[in-house]
Design an enzyme around this catalytic site. Structure first.
Site, mmCIF file in Angstrom:
data_model
loop_
_atom_site.group_PDB
_atom_site.id
_atom_site.type_symbol
_atom_site.label_atom_id
_atom_site.label_comp_id
_atom_site.label_asym_id
_atom_site.label_seq_id
_atom_site.Cartn_x
_atom_site.Cartn_y
_atom_site.Cartn_z
ATOM 1 N N HIS A 9 132.197 46.670 72.096
ATOM 2 C CA HIS A 9 132.249 45.674 71.032
ATOM 3 C C HIS A 9 133.687 45.212 70.782
ATOM 4 C CE1 HIS A 9 132.062 44.784 66.528
ATOM 5 N NE2 HIS A 9 131.269 43.880 67.079
ATOM 6 N N ARG A 10 133.943 43.947 71.061
ATOM 7 C CA ARG A 10 135.308 43.383 71.018
ATOM 8 C C ARG A 10 136.216 44.153 71.987
ATOM 9 N NH1 ARG A 10 135.789 43.038 64.344
ATOM 10 N NH2 ARG A 10 133.607 42.476 64.017
ATOM 11 N N GLU A 36 131.917 42.749 75.132
ATOM 12 C CA GLU A 36 131.614 41.666 74.196
ATOM 13 C C GLU A 36 132.912 41.144 73.599
ATOM 14 O OE1 GLU A 36 130.400 40.268 69.933
ATOM 15 O OE2 GLU A 36 131.835 41.809 70.527
ATOM 16 N N ASP A 38 134.629 37.647 71.161
ATOM 17 C CA ASP A 38 134.347 36.525 70.255
ATOM 18 C C ASP A 38 135.274 35.361 70.595
ATOM 19 O OD1 ASP A 38 132.625 38.137 68.336
ATOM 20 O OD2 ASP A 38 134.494 39.280 68.293
ATOM 21 N N HIS A 50 138.182 37.346 66.593
ATOM 22 C CA HIS A 50 136.952 37.460 65.812
ATOM 23 C C HIS A 50 136.938 36.604 64.539
ATOM 24 C CE1 HIS A 50 134.225 39.171 62.777
ATOM 25 N NE2 HIS A 50 133.447 39.411 63.810
ATOM 26 N N GLU A 102 130.511 35.769 72.658
ATOM 27 C CA GLU A 102 129.926 35.360 71.382
ATOM 28 C C GLU A 102 130.634 34.113 70.875
ATOM 29 O OE1 GLU A 102 129.697 38.084 67.985
ATOM 30 O OE2 GLU A 102 129.214 36.330 66.739
ATOM 31 N N LYS A 104 131.801 31.748 68.289
ATOM 32 C CA LYS A 104 132.033 31.875 66.844
ATOM 33 C C LYS A 104 132.193 30.518 66.162
ATOM 34 C CE LYS A 104 132.260 36.281 65.631
ATOM 35 N NZ LYS A 104 131.126 36.841 64.868
ATOM 36 N N ASP A 222 132.135 50.361 69.331
ATOM 37 C CA ASP A 222 133.602 50.323 69.451
ATOM 38 C C ASP A 222 134.095 51.483 70.333
ATOM 39 O OD1 ASP A 222 133.426 48.263 67.581
ATOM 40 O OD2 ASP A 222 133.850 49.580 65.873
HETATM 41 O O1 G3P Z 1 127.710 40.550 69.053
HETATM 42 C C1 G3P Z 1 127.458 41.596 68.183
HETATM 43 C C2 G3P Z 1 128.442 41.618 67.046
HETATM 44 O O2 G3P Z 1 129.710 41.472 67.582
HETATM 45 C C3 G3P Z 1 128.199 40.557 66.023
HETATM 46 O O3 G3P Z 1 128.973 40.709 64.880
HETATM 47 O O4 G3P Z 1 130.860 40.263 63.387
HETATM 48 O O5 G3P Z 1 131.119 41.923 65.181
HETATM 49 O O6 G3P Z 1 131.007 39.505 65.742
HETATM 50 P P1 G3P Z 1 130.558 40.605 64.803
HETATM 51 CA CA CA Z 2 131.103 39.697 68.043
#
Ligand code: G3P
Ligand code: CA
Length: 230
Positions: A9-10, A36, A38, A50, A102, A104, A222
């Site tokens: 995640h990120r 992943e 953003d 993000h 993702e 945004k 994470d």
């Molecule tokens: O893609 C899953 C998650 O990353 C979505 O929420 O706020 O972390 O971008 P956020």
């Molecule tokens: Ca995200």
């Protein structure tokens, strides 16, 4: 029990500054299946960050959308890392993991489609190496209109069933659900519709075990080592 797909995640953001090349490299070192990130569109370029503002993750100030590319690129995104472009992330990953982009902000869909198409056409990557996700139905619709082959992930953070209508109409690949709504019923409902279920953001071993037992297909974390080692 079935294998859980690990989305860093990120990037491996529990270890390195989120959405940086260091976090991407760390995720790959920890054997994440997917990374992943953003993205926002700035001056015709997709940049990886993000928040819509700069303060939390960089030493800059103001809205990302109001900044120039050169200002954004001059900032420190943590431990001396720069804010990367999505192209830099693709080059850094270099086929060693899948990439979940993702979307945004506005005007991200067309740029993401062009970049993915370029890597499929010129670098011989596969469409299966990408998922484009968003909370924005508008951006997802644009992606689908521009390219029927790109996998779409619908992000949801509320227990609404309407996403399934959108998923069928736009041939989504997956639903990316916030952990609090990932109940057994929700997961079954999505699976019955042929959707993969990926849950975010899961950082405890107990939640990983619970969600695995419920049959989710993948988890955003994470700390990729939590999934890979289980
Ligand atoms: O893609 C899953 C998650 O990353 C979505 O929420 O706020 O972390 O971008 P956020
Ligand atoms: Ca995200």
């Amino acid at each position: 029990m079935k294998e859980l797909i690990c989305f860093a995640h990120r990037g491996a953001s529990g270890h390195e500054p989120e959405n940086t090349l260091a976090a991407v490299e760390k995720a790959i070192a920890l054997r994440a299946d997917w990374i992943e990130v953003d993205v926002y569109a700035v001056a015709g370029e997709l940049i990886v960050i993000h928040d819509e503002r700069l303060e939390r993750t960089t030493n800059g100030a103001g809205y990302v959308r109001d900044a120039s590319l050169s200002y954004l690129r001059s900032l420190d995104a943590g431990k001396g890392q720069r804010i990367p472009t999505l192209r830099e992330v693709f080059d850094s990953v270099d086929g060693r993991a899948g990439i979940n982009v993702e979307l945004k902000g506005p005007k991200t869909a067309g740029l993401a489609v062009s970049l993915i198409e370029e890597y499929v056409r010129e670098r011989l990557w596969n469409y299966e190496q990408f998922i484009v996700s968003s909370f924005s139905r508008r951006q997802l619709r644009k992606v689908r209109k521009l390219n029927p082959q790109i996998r779409l992930g619908i992000l949801i953070d509320r227990p609404r069933r309407r996403y399934a209508i959108f998923a069928r109409r736009y041939h989504a690949y997956s639903v990316h659900a916030q952990i609090n709504i990932a109940s057994a019923r929700f997961i079954a409902h999505a699976h019955e519709r042929g959707l993969k279920v990926f849950v975010y953001t899961v950082n405890s071993p107990e939640d990983i075990d619970r969600l695995r037992a419920l049959g989710v297909d993948g988890i955003f974390t994470d700390f990729p080592e939590l999934i890979v080692s289980r």
